[in-house]
Design a protein around this motif. Structure first.
Motif, PDB file in Angstrom:
ATOM      1  N   PHE A   8      -7.866   8.663  -5.655  1.00 33.93           N
ATOM      2  CA  PHE A   8      -7.316   9.960  -6.032  1.00 33.93           C
ATOM      3  C   PHE A   8      -7.942  11.025  -5.137  1.00 33.93           C
ATOM      4  N   LEU A   9      -7.100  11.888  -4.591  1.00 31.89           N
ATOM      5  CA  LEU A   9      -7.541  12.917  -3.656  1.00 31.89           C
ATOM      6  C   LEU A   9      -7.674  14.282  -4.318  1.00 31.89           C
ATOM      7  N   CYS A  10      -7.788  14.329  -5.618  1.00 35.29           N
ATOM      8  CA  CYS A  10      -7.919  15.608  -6.317  1.00 35.29           C
ATOM      9  C   CYS A  10      -9.326  16.164  -6.116  1.00 35.29           C
ATOM     10  N   SER A  11      -9.441  17.494  -6.178  1.00 37.07           N
ATOM     11  CA  SER A  11     -10.735  18.163  -6.015  1.00 37.07           C
ATOM     12  C   SER A  11     -11.374  18.529  -7.348  1.00 37.07           C
ATOM     13  N   THR A  12     -10.587  18.596  -8.400  1.00 36.34           N
ATOM     14  CA  THR A  12     -11.112  18.910  -9.732  1.00 36.34           C
ATOM     15  C   THR A  12     -10.482  17.982 -10.756  1.00 36.34           C
ATOM     16  N   ALA A  13     -11.148  17.863 -11.888  1.00 32.52           N
ATOM     17  CA  ALA A  13     -10.637  17.046 -12.986  1.00 32.52           C
ATOM     18  C   ALA A  13     -11.230  17.574 -14.283  1.00 32.52           C
ATOM     19  N   SER A  14     -10.407  17.690 -15.287  1.00 31.84           N
ATOM     20  CA  SER A  14     -10.854  18.201 -16.572  1.00 31.84           C
ATOM     21  C   SER A  14     -11.293  17.049 -17.472  1.00 31.84           C
ATOM     22  N   ARG A  15     -11.772  17.403 -18.632  1.00 35.98           N
ATOM     23  CA  ARG A  15     -12.202  16.390 -19.589  1.00 35.98           C
ATOM     24  C   ARG A  15     -11.017  15.571 -20.089  1.00 35.98           C
ATOM     25  N   GLY A  16      -9.879  16.244 -20.304  1.00 37.99           N
ATOM     26  CA  GLY A  16      -8.693  15.508 -20.729  1.00 37.99           C
ATOM     27  C   GLY A  16      -8.182  14.546 -19.672  1.00 37.99           C
ATOM     28  N   ASP A  17      -8.304  14.921 -18.389  1.00 39.85           N
ATOM     29  CA  ASP A  17      -7.887  14.009 -17.320  1.00 39.85           C
ATOM     30  C   ASP A  17      -8.743  12.753 -17.299  1.00 39.85           C
ATOM     31  N   LEU A  18     -10.040  12.898 -17.501  1.00 37.33           N
ATOM     32  CA  LEU A  18     -10.926  11.732 -17.509  1.00 37.33           C
ATOM     33  C   LEU A  18     -10.631  10.819 -18.694  1.00 37.33           C
TER      34      LEU A  18
ATOM     35  N   CYS B  35       0.850  -1.181   0.000  1.00 38.07           N
ATOM     36  CA  CYS B  35       0.000   0.000   0.000  1.00 38.07           C
ATOM     37  C   CYS B  35       0.891   1.237   0.000  1.00 38.07           C
ATOM     38  N   PHE B  36       0.623   2.152  -0.900  1.00 37.50           N
ATOM     39  CA  PHE B  36       1.449   3.361  -1.031  1.00 37.50           C
ATOM     40  C   PHE B  36       0.531   4.559  -1.168  1.00 37.50           C
ATOM     41  N   ALA B  37       0.755   5.589  -0.329  1.00 37.68           N
ATOM     42  CA  ALA B  37      -0.044   6.810  -0.343  1.00 37.68           C
ATOM     43  C   ALA B  37       0.889   8.006  -0.342  1.00 37.68           C
ATOM     44  N   CYS B  38       0.726   8.893  -1.305  1.00 33.50           N
ATOM     45  CA  CYS B  38       1.573  10.078  -1.422  1.00 33.50           C
ATOM     46  C   CYS B  38       0.820  11.133  -2.222  1.00 33.50           C
TER      47      CYS B  38
ATOM     48  N   LEU C  78      -3.138   2.004  -4.088  1.00 29.66           N
ATOM     49  CA  LEU C  78      -2.407   3.211  -4.445  1.00 29.66           C
ATOM     50  C   LEU C  78      -3.284   4.422  -4.181  1.00 29.66           C
ATOM     51  N   VAL C  79      -2.713   5.409  -3.474  1.00 28.44           N
ATOM     52  CA  VAL C  79      -3.404   6.660  -3.156  1.00 28.44           C
ATOM     53  C   VAL C  79      -2.522   7.801  -3.639  1.00 28.44           C
ATOM     54  N   LEU C  80      -3.004   8.589  -4.594  1.00 24.85           N
ATOM     55  CA  LEU C  80      -2.278   9.719  -5.147  1.00 24.85           C
ATOM     56  C   LEU C  80      -3.169  10.947  -5.142  1.00 24.85           C
ATOM     57  N   SER C  81      -2.532  12.106  -5.300  1.00 26.00           N
ATOM     58  CA  SER C  81      -3.285  13.359  -5.278  1.00 26.00           C
ATOM     59  C   SER C  81      -4.057  13.561  -6.578  1.00 26.00           C
ATOM     60  N   TRP C  82      -3.499  13.150  -7.704  1.00 22.42           N
ATOM     61  CA  TRP C  82      -4.191  13.244  -8.985  1.00 22.42           C
ATOM     62  C   TRP C  82      -3.600  12.215  -9.939  1.00 22.42           C
ATOM     63  N   PHE C  83      -4.246  12.070 -11.065  1.00 22.03           N
ATOM     64  CA  PHE C  83      -3.778  11.113 -12.064  1.00 22.03           C
ATOM     65  C   PHE C  83      -2.770  11.804 -12.976  1.00 22.03           C
ATOM     66  N   ASP C  84      -1.573  11.224 -13.047  1.00 21.82           N
ATOM     67  CA  ASP C  84      -0.507  11.724 -13.910  1.00 21.82           C
ATOM     68  C   ASP C  84      -0.117  10.586 -14.845  1.00 21.82           C
TER      69      ASP C  84
ATOM     70  N   SER D  97     -12.013   5.204  -5.836  1.00 24.61           N
ATOM     71  CA  SER D  97     -12.514   6.237  -4.921  1.00 24.61           C
ATOM     72  C   SER D  97     -12.033   7.608  -5.367  1.00 24.61           C
ATOM     73  N   PHE D  98     -12.976   8.570  -5.343  1.00 21.41           N
ATOM     74  CA  PHE D  98     -12.700  10.003  -5.559  1.00 21.41           C
ATOM     75  C   PHE D  98     -13.399  10.771  -4.438  1.00 21.41           C
ATOM     76  N   PRO D  99     -12.885  10.754  -3.223  1.00 22.20           N
ATOM     77  CA  PRO D  99     -13.633  11.321  -2.088  1.00 22.20           C
ATOM     78  C   PRO D  99     -13.750  12.837  -2.113  1.00 22.20           C
ATOM     79  N   GLN D 100     -12.875  13.540  -2.840  1.00 20.64           N
ATOM     80  CA  GLN D 100     -12.915  15.003  -2.842  1.00 20.64           C
ATOM     81  C   GLN D 100     -13.178  15.593  -4.219  1.00 20.64           C
ATOM     82  N   LEU D 101     -13.531  14.782  -5.182  1.00 18.31           N
ATOM     83  CA  LEU D 101     -13.709  15.253  -6.540  1.00 18.31           C
ATOM     84  C   LEU D 101     -15.036  15.999  -6.686  1.00 18.31           C
ATOM     85  N   HIS D 102     -14.959  17.123  -7.375  1.00 21.74           N
ATOM     86  CA  HIS D 102     -16.142  17.954  -7.610  1.00 21.74           C
ATOM     87  C   HIS D 102     -16.069  18.496  -9.022  1.00 21.74           C
ATOM     88  N   PHE D 103     -16.992  18.089  -9.879  1.00 29.38           N
ATOM     89  CA  PHE D 103     -17.021  18.544 -11.265  1.00 29.38           C
ATOM     90  C   PHE D 103     -17.776  19.870 -11.362  1.00 29.38           C
ATOM     91  N   ASP D 104     -17.341  20.686 -12.300  1.00 29.30           N
ATOM     92  CA  ASP D 104     -18.125  21.881 -12.597  1.00 29.30           C
ATOM     93  C   ASP D 104     -19.335  21.480 -13.444  1.00 29.30           C
TER      94      ASP D 104
END
Length: 563
Positions: free
Chosen positions: A282-292, A224-227, A260-266, A309-316
């Protein structure tokens, strides 16, 4: 120096006649020796050069014949006979030769003793190393154990040692690994199994990443890795790509990682990875169309993910409408109208993506896209829009009902930052009960409503959940927006759970009210057996000889942002 001119050069006849005769001391030999010494100076050597005219009388031709002074070479000292003695240069110490005794014969020095290795500290119990000053002095009484006892512990099987270390706290495991070699391998595997760098400094993160990038034997132990301190994207070329390369190598070396726990998808960091995950967050709060789109392309090769899991994700609003498409909770398009948005949605997450998904956490617009056609049994919905802004609870419940397996666990989260009203929460929970009431066994509600308002809503929706067994209620108080990742992430562990605390006073007014409320809810839902109230008190209904009784089990702690 006129007498130097009296000397005449010896001819060839004189040299021939005098061969074999011993030289006799004479005035000529003395004079010759004296003249030979004077000729060593440049003043005499430059004025009297040994020249001889050529046979044809040419001037300046150097004679190729014998020198007129060759006859006096017999007066020089003879070269000494060769000796076996080794001549030493000056200033190198005492004289030595192969015929005389050397320094090793004069003084015998013992070889230096090898120091005791620190990698096997248990061996110091079996040897007395206090044989001189500066030596390691370690006695059995210093350790408090005997040598036979340590030897017996070192002979335990690895499975037994692994089971014993499960009862040791994580921060104390490294101390156990330093006791003996038998515990080292098991303690190292336990130490590197769960790596949580969410609250670590940037310097600590860099050191850990560099270690995992250089030591593959340690990286393969990570489960398990979280960063969240990911290297920035090198788009402008101003920053160095070396941190990104080290991070990518470290992730690629973690071949046995499952969570695996990361702040965003890279995509640059995860593109070349070969591991097969089971849990992804992923702990990101936003995500664009290209990220998806990039995430969907990468998830095509991750066919073993069971929890997303996307516990903090919020789409416009624009991204949510594009993601949901036709038939979503934000659109009034009829279900039989298959427009271009529906094609975009099916093309973004086709059925071949996440084929074994079992647990999903995220915003309602993403949940309604990923649940249909997949074996999702646990859903956690984060509400960010209200029914007055276009949310359609019935459509959300209908999409949840398209799971290939019955949904057994449902959670509805409306944090204080989302500002969701009580009516929206009630409509969502009620619509889910009407659609999934026959299969849901665990219901969890987290909101910022007042306690009495929340109790009233639960009383009105419980009759719809006919198989409900566990009810958990959490109250999220209003607080500042989080500036970083959550305090901790709960990793799966095989350690035995600690017994719940029973220190709460069951006779207090708050506990008495909770017990009475449990009895009321039991009448509306006879299958209900466990309720966790917002205070953390856990009440359980048990069957006894005198009938069902309600007992306080303990007080549990709620961990926010846990999928």
């Amino acid at each position: 120096m006129s007498f130097l001119g009296l000397l005449r050069p010896r001819t060839h006849l004189d040299s021939t006649s005098s061969q074999g005769e011993a030289p006799t001391p004479s005035i000529k030999s003395t004079t010759s020796t004296f003249r030979k010494r004077l000729s060593s100076f440049n003043v005499f050597r430059s004025s009297r050069r040994l020249r001889k005219s050529a046979p044809n009388g040419a001037v300046g031709f150097t004679a190729a014949g014998r020198s007129p002074y060759e006859g006096y070479s017999q007066s020089r000292e003879t070269t000494p006979e060769p000796s076996l003695e080794i001549r030493r240069p000056s200033g190198l110490g005492r004289r030595a030769s192969i015929t005389s005794d050397g320094w090793w014969a004069e003084e015998e020095r013992p070889l230096p003793e090898r120091k005791q290795s620190v990698s096997t500290p248990e061996l110091t119990l079996f040897f007395d190393t206090a044989a001189g000053k500066g030596k390691i002095e370690l006695k059995e009484k210093a350790w408090g154990v005997k040598a036979e006892e340590v030897k017996r512990w070192a002979s335990l099987p690895a499975e037994v040692v692994k089971r014993v270390l499960e009862y040791v706290p994580q921060e104390e495991v490294w101390k156990v690994g330093l006791t003996c070699r038998a515990f080292l391998a098991v303690a190292r595997a336990r130490t590197y199994r769960n790596i949580n760098l969410l609250n670590a400094s940037q310097h600590q993160v860099d050191r850990c990443i560099n270690l995992l990038a250089q030591k593959r034997d340690l990286a393969v132990l990570v489960d398990c890795f979280a960063c969240t301190s990911l290297p920035p994207a090198n788009t402008s070329g101003a920053s160095s790509p070396l941190p990104s390369v080290s991070f990518a190598i470290a992730l690629n070396n973690m071949q046995n990682i499952t969570r695996l726990v990361l702040s965003w998808f890279d995509s640059a960091l995860l593109f070349h990875t070969t591991f097969r995950l089971r849990h992804l967050e992923f702990l990101c709060s936003t995500a664009s169309r290209g990220d998806l789109e990039a995430l969907s392309a990468w998830l095509t090769n991750q066919r073993t993910i069971a929890s997303l899991s996307f516990p903090q994700l919020h789409f416009d609003e624009e991204t949510a409408q594009w993601l949901a498409g036709a038939g979503s909770q934000l659109s009034d398009i009829p279900e039989d109208d298959d427009g271009p948005e529906e094609e975009c949605r099916s093309a973004l997450f086709p059925p071949t993506v996440l084929p074994v998904l079992e647990s999903l956490c995220g915003p309602s617009s993403l949940v309604t896209v990923l649940v249909p056609g997949r074996p999702v049994a646990s859903v956690k919905i984060h509400l960010h829009t209200t029914i007055y802004d276009g949310l359609r609870p019935s459509s959300v419940a209908a999409e949840l009902g398209k799971s290939t397996v019955p949904i057994a666990s449902l959670a509805v989260v409306a944090t204080a930052q989302s500002r969701i009203d009580a009516r929206t929460i009630e409509r969502v929970v009620m619509a889910a009960g009407a659609e999934l009431g026959a299969s849901v066994t665990t219901l969890e509600i987290e909101c910022a409503l007042e306690t009495q308002v929340l109790y009233k809503q639960v009383t009105s929706v419980l009759p719809r959940y006919r198989t409900l067994q566990t009810l958990r209620l959490w109250r999220d108080v209003a607080e500042a927006l989080p500036s970083g990742p959550p305090d901790r992430v709960v990793f799966p562990t095989s350690s035995p759970p600690s017994p719940p605390s029973s220190s709460a006073d069951a006779a207090s007014p708050e506990r008495t009210m909770e017990c009475a409320q449990f009895v009321v809810w039991r009448k509306h839902c006879p299958t209900l057996s466990l309720v966790v109230f917002p205070s953390g008190a856990s009440w359980q209904m048990s069957e006894g000889g005198d009938g069902p009784t309600v007992a306080l089990v303990g007080v549990v702690e709620h961990i926010k942002s846990d999928s």
